[in-house]
Design an enzyme around this catalytic site. Structure first.
Site, PDB file in Angstrom:
ATOM      1  N   GLU A 254      -8.526 -11.403  -2.650  1.00 20.32           N
ATOM      2  CA  GLU A 254      -8.891 -10.527  -1.533  1.00 20.32           C
ATOM      3  C   GLU A 254     -10.177 -11.001  -0.858  1.00 20.32           C
ATOM      4  O   GLU A 254     -10.300 -10.971   0.374  1.00 20.32           O
ATOM      5  CB  GLU A 254      -9.047  -9.088  -2.039  1.00 20.32           C
ATOM      6  CG  GLU A 254      -9.043  -8.044  -0.950  1.00 20.32           C
ATOM      7  CD  GLU A 254      -8.869  -6.648  -1.514  1.00 20.32           C
ATOM      8  OE1 GLU A 254      -7.759  -6.085  -1.409  1.00 20.32           O
ATOM      9  OE2 GLU A 254      -9.846  -6.110  -2.075  1.00 20.32           O
TER      10      GLU A 254
ATOM     11  N   GLU B  52      -9.291 -13.888   1.207  1.00 18.52           N
ATOM     12  CA  GLU B  52      -8.563 -13.420   2.389  1.00 18.52           C
ATOM     13  C   GLU B  52      -9.528 -12.872   3.437  1.00 18.52           C
ATOM     14  O   GLU B  52      -9.383 -13.147   4.638  1.00 18.52           O
ATOM     15  CB  GLU B  52      -7.560 -12.342   1.968  1.00 18.52           C
ATOM     16  CG  GLU B  52      -6.664 -11.859   3.096  1.00 18.52           C
ATOM     17  CD  GLU B  52      -5.707 -10.761   2.655  1.00 18.52           C
ATOM     18  OE1 GLU B  52      -4.896 -10.343   3.498  1.00 18.52           O
ATOM     19  OE2 GLU B  52      -5.774 -10.310   1.484  1.00 18.52           O
TER      20      GLU B  52
ATOM     21  N   CYS C  28      -5.415  -1.782  -3.052  1.00 17.64           N
ATOM     22  CA  CYS C  28      -5.297  -1.556  -4.497  1.00 17.64           C
ATOM     23  C   CYS C  28      -4.697  -0.207  -4.858  1.00 17.64           C
ATOM     24  O   CYS C  28      -4.228  -0.013  -5.973  1.00 17.64           O
ATOM     25  CB  CYS C  28      -6.678  -1.682  -5.156  1.00 17.64           C
ATOM     26  SG  CYS C  28      -7.362  -3.338  -5.087  1.00 17.64           S
TER      27      CYS C  28
ATOM     28  N   SER D  75      -4.956  -5.678   3.294  1.00 17.46           N
ATOM     29  CA  SER D  75      -4.926  -6.922   2.531  1.00 17.46           C
ATOM     30  C   SER D  75      -3.509  -7.119   2.015  1.00 17.46           C
ATOM     31  O   SER D  75      -2.820  -6.158   1.661  1.00 17.46           O
ATOM     32  CB  SER D  75      -5.895  -6.838   1.351  1.00 17.46           C
ATOM     33  OG  SER D  75      -5.649  -7.877   0.428  1.00 17.46           O
TER      34      SER D  75
ATOM     35  N   LYS E 283       1.323   4.883  -9.193  1.00 16.05           N
ATOM     36  CA  LYS E 283       1.737   3.596  -9.761  1.00 16.05           C
ATOM     37  C   LYS E 283       3.211   3.642 -10.176  1.00 16.05           C
ATOM     38  O   LYS E 283       3.894   2.620 -10.183  1.00 16.05           O
ATOM     39  CB  LYS E 283       0.876   3.241 -10.977  1.00 16.05           C
ATOM     40  CG  LYS E 283      -0.604   3.100 -10.695  1.00 16.05           C
ATOM     41  CD  LYS E 283      -0.938   1.891  -9.868  1.00 16.05           C
ATOM     42  CE  LYS E 283      -2.443   1.697  -9.728  1.00 16.05           C
ATOM     43  NZ  LYS E 283      -2.790   0.597  -8.814  1.00 16.05           N
TER      44      LYS E 283
ATOM     45  N   GLU F 294       4.948   2.812  -7.145  1.00 14.37           N
ATOM     46  CA  GLU F 294       4.694   1.424  -6.774  1.00 14.37           C
ATOM     47  C   GLU F 294       5.604   0.441  -7.501  1.00 14.37           C
ATOM     48  O   GLU F 294       6.106  -0.511  -6.895  1.00 14.37           O
ATOM     49  CB  GLU F 294       3.228   1.087  -7.056  1.00 14.37           C
ATOM     50  CG  GLU F 294       2.824  -0.312  -6.632  1.00 14.37           C
ATOM     51  CD  GLU F 294       1.382  -0.614  -6.974  1.00 14.37           C
ATOM     52  OE1 GLU F 294       0.767  -1.430  -6.273  1.00 14.37           O
ATOM     53  OE2 GLU F 294       0.863  -0.039  -7.965  1.00 14.37           O
TER      54      GLU F 294
ATOM     55  N   GLU G 225       9.560  -4.911  -3.195  1.00 13.20           N
ATOM     56  CA  GLU G 225       8.672  -6.068  -3.018  1.00 13.20           C
ATOM     57  C   GLU G 225       7.999  -6.473  -4.320  1.00 13.20           C
ATOM     58  O   GLU G 225       7.464  -7.579  -4.423  1.00 13.20           O
ATOM     59  CB  GLU G 225       7.563  -5.752  -1.992  1.00 13.20           C
ATOM     60  CG  GLU G 225       8.067  -5.265  -0.652  1.00 13.20           C
ATOM     61  CD  GLU G 225       8.079  -3.743  -0.558  1.00 13.20           C
ATOM     62  OE1 GLU G 225       8.003  -3.218   0.571  1.00 13.20           O
ATOM     63  OE2 GLU G 225       8.160  -3.084  -1.620  1.00 13.20           O
TER      64      GLU G 225
ATOM     65  N   CYS H  65     -10.184   6.114  -8.720  1.00 15.81           N
ATOM     66  CA  CYS H  65      -9.243   6.136  -9.843  1.00 15.81           C
ATOM     67  C   CYS H  65      -9.697   7.014 -11.002  1.00 15.81           C
ATOM     68  O   CYS H  65      -8.864   7.500 -11.771  1.00 15.81           O
ATOM     69  CB  CYS H  65      -8.992   4.719 -10.344  1.00 15.81           C
ATOM     70  SG  CYS H  65      -8.277   3.625  -9.099  1.00 15.81           S
TER      71      CYS H  65
END
Length: 581
Positions: free
Chosen positions: A280, A283, A300, A320, A359, A362, A367, A504
């Site tokens: 990141e 990037e 994230c 990102s 999560k 996710e 993907e 988190c």
């Protein structure tokens, strides 16, 4: 600030004139029971458990809504009040599914606690007790209307804090319930699976999708090589489930417990957080140098990604392309680690221990797999891991500390601070500053980006450049920030967004406490995160020797073709209410 004098149960206190009776009582050290109340979020007096007598005022009043006035005299514990509270609670219980022994919130339920506190020994009334079907279509969250007490706390958090508006009140009378619009499942609503509704629910009406069964099955399968990875925020919260002080750092005990549970390897998601910074950060530098899309926004937090895809698709190109750390780790385990250990990727089962319910959503994204193999196979929340440890009879508190396994267990302080809001930003700045300056800087702590405010901004000077950054936690705060950017009111180079308020450490899968005391919980967990950071000898991601070796042996360099294949992804616009077929 104007103040008034209020006398509560004979105790006189001076409080701000905008206080409610409930707030004044707290100042006087008097506890008034509540159920629907959430300070500054849900002060509606719906449950009527907090009723009090006010001298000169007819009828009992809800203390969470009634404003104080000078000379007010309040009584909170008369026979009339006790009977009214008990009656109101019994009416709530009359239409409640009382299968407490098998409920996910058994022994940690506000309704149970109130029943004991108010002396409810029998239910004198019986409601219609309509049996509703349980909504379990979402990959992350289960909704059980039969347990709902209509406190509306989940609705308030979803709308007022997160600005998602996935649920609301529908129907009337005994048929009133909390549900998504149009009779839909959470799966087909704007829900982003952040789980903040779970954290404020007083009962077992909403909870995470259980992955413990699939993990037990994987551990029992001799053909499977089962790997666990643990997120930074779990180590500062898991101990709470075993009676340890809030903010206890239990990293070593957690690793030891996972090994006793039968996991073949235990890795640290912090390692992948370091890897995220390498990718990141590179990037960001590439976008700054080559005129790429700015501001670049971190990717994230899967709850935030879902929010962006549904509510702000015009910012998708600003995200990102990096996967979140645990997805990077899953991809590495089934490629780099499998190659080193001579394992078949199809035989590896990766379990992520996360503070986050999103999560679970996710890992189901198409993907997040390669050649039909998912990067991560299961996600256990902090609460689910605690349940499994208890079920297995492991004495967690007295476990000796053990270390993560190599080569994916070595991490830095930059990895661990991902657990707190501002952590991703600070970790990135630690590395980017060194790279841009071309030397190792003494500066490690970027306290300008720390804090628990909803939105923070700072300008960081690196090699003569002013890097403008912003940090938002909670999607409601992200909305405020993005709206300002759209209006042209502010400009930034780099933005960190975490879907949950506080980051988190306050994820939807963390241990549940009284939501009106979560401010202190947030502070203690955040403090523990930074203590863990300071205790580590290496505090910059690019200085992690295991990360350096990974690039030398396998990835080549940040943003290489192999890195893009394994560690990066793409996002796309999602409909708020998709067509249901």
């Amino acid at each position: 600030m104007d103040k008034v004098r209020v006398t509560i149960d004979g105790i006189t206190v001076e409080v701000p004139s905008h206080y409610t009776v409930l707030e004044a009582a707290k100042e006087a050290g008097i506890d008034i029971p509540t159920l629907c109340y959430l300070k500054e979020i849900n002060q509606i007096g719906a449950c009527r458990i907090c009723v009090v007598e006010i001298e000169g005022v007819r009828n009992l009043q809800t203390s969470c809504t009634y404003p104080v006035f000078d000379g007010m005299k309040v009584y909170t514990n008369t026979a009339k009040i006790r009977e009214a509270r008990k009656l109101n609670l019994e009416l709530i219980l009359s239409n409640h599914d009382r299968s407490c022994l098998t409920c996910i919130r058994n022994t940690n339920c506000e309704l149970q606690s109130l029943s004991k506190k108010l002396g409810v020994n029998e239910i004198r009334f019986e409601g219609e007790n309509i049996k509703y079907s349980i909504d379990n279509a979402s990959p992350a969250i289960v909704r059980d209307p039969n347990k709902c007490v209509l406190c509306r706390r989940c609705v308030a958090v979803c709308s007022e804090v997160q600005n998602v508006f996935a649920i609301g009140m529908v129907n009337r009378g005994f048929k009133t319930m909390v549900a998504p619009s149009f009779g839909r499942s959470l799966k087909d609503s704007p829900c982003i699976s952040c789980g903040q509704c779970i954290e404020v629910c007083p009962v077992g009406a909403i909870y995470e999708k259980d992955h413990t069964k699939r993990v037990y099955e994987a551990l029992a399968d001799e053909k499977k090589y089962v790997v666990a990875q643990t997120a930074p925020a779990v180590r500062v919260a898991l101990g709470e489930e075993f009676g340890m002080p809030i903010g206890s750092i239990v990293t070593g005990k957690m690793v030891a417990a996972l090994k006793r549970m039968g996991f073949d390897a235990v890795f640290d998601t912090d390692f992948a957080a370091d890897l995220t910074i390498m990718e990141e950060g590179s990037e960001l530098l590439e976008r700054l140098k080559n005129g790429g899309k700015l501001p670049m926004i971190t990717s994230c937090s899967p709850g935030w990604i879902a929010f962006c895809e549904k509510y702000y698709p015009e910012f998708i190109d600003n995200l990102s392309t990096c996967k979140s750390p645990h997805m990077m780790m899953g991809a590495l385990v089934k490629s780099y680690y499998a190659e080193k250990e001579g394992l078949n990727p199809e035989d590896i089962y990766v379990v992520s221990i996360m503070p986050c319910t999103a999560k679970k959503l996710e890992i189901e994204r198409p993907e997040m797999q390669h050649n039909g193999i998912k990067d991560v196979d299961a996600v256990l929340t902090t609460r689910e891991l605690a349940r499994m440890i208890k079920e297995m009879g492991i004495d967690f508190v007295n476990l000796p500390d053990e270390e993560y396994d190599e080569p994916l267990g070595m991490s830095t302080g930059a990895g661990v601070i991902f657990g707190a809001t501002g952590g991703v930003m600070e970790a990135a700045l630690r590395t980017v500053a060194d790279i841009v300056e071309g030397r190792e800087l003494d500066k490690v702590d970027f306290e300008e980006v720390r804090g628990l405010e909803g939105v923070r901004e700072a300008t960081i000077k690196i090699d003569g450049m002013d890097i403008k950054v912003a940090i938002a936690n909670g999607t409601g705060n992200a909305k405020k920030l993005l709206d300002k950017i759209k209006a042209g009111e502010v400009e930034y180079h780099f933005i960190e967004v975490m879907g949950c308020p506080g980051g988190c450490i306050m994820g939807g899968g963390q241990p549940i406490h009284n939501p009106n005391e979560m401010g202190k919980v947030k502070e203690l967990r955040a403090k523990a995160i930074y203590e863990a950071d300071k205790s580590l000898p290496i505090r910059k991601s690019h200085k992690n020797p295991a990360i350096q070796k990974l690039y030398e042996e396998f990835l080549g360099s940040p943003l290489s073709e192999k890195s893009h294949h394994l560690l990066h992804t793409h996002y796309s616009k999602k409909e708020l209410y998709p067509l249901v077929r």
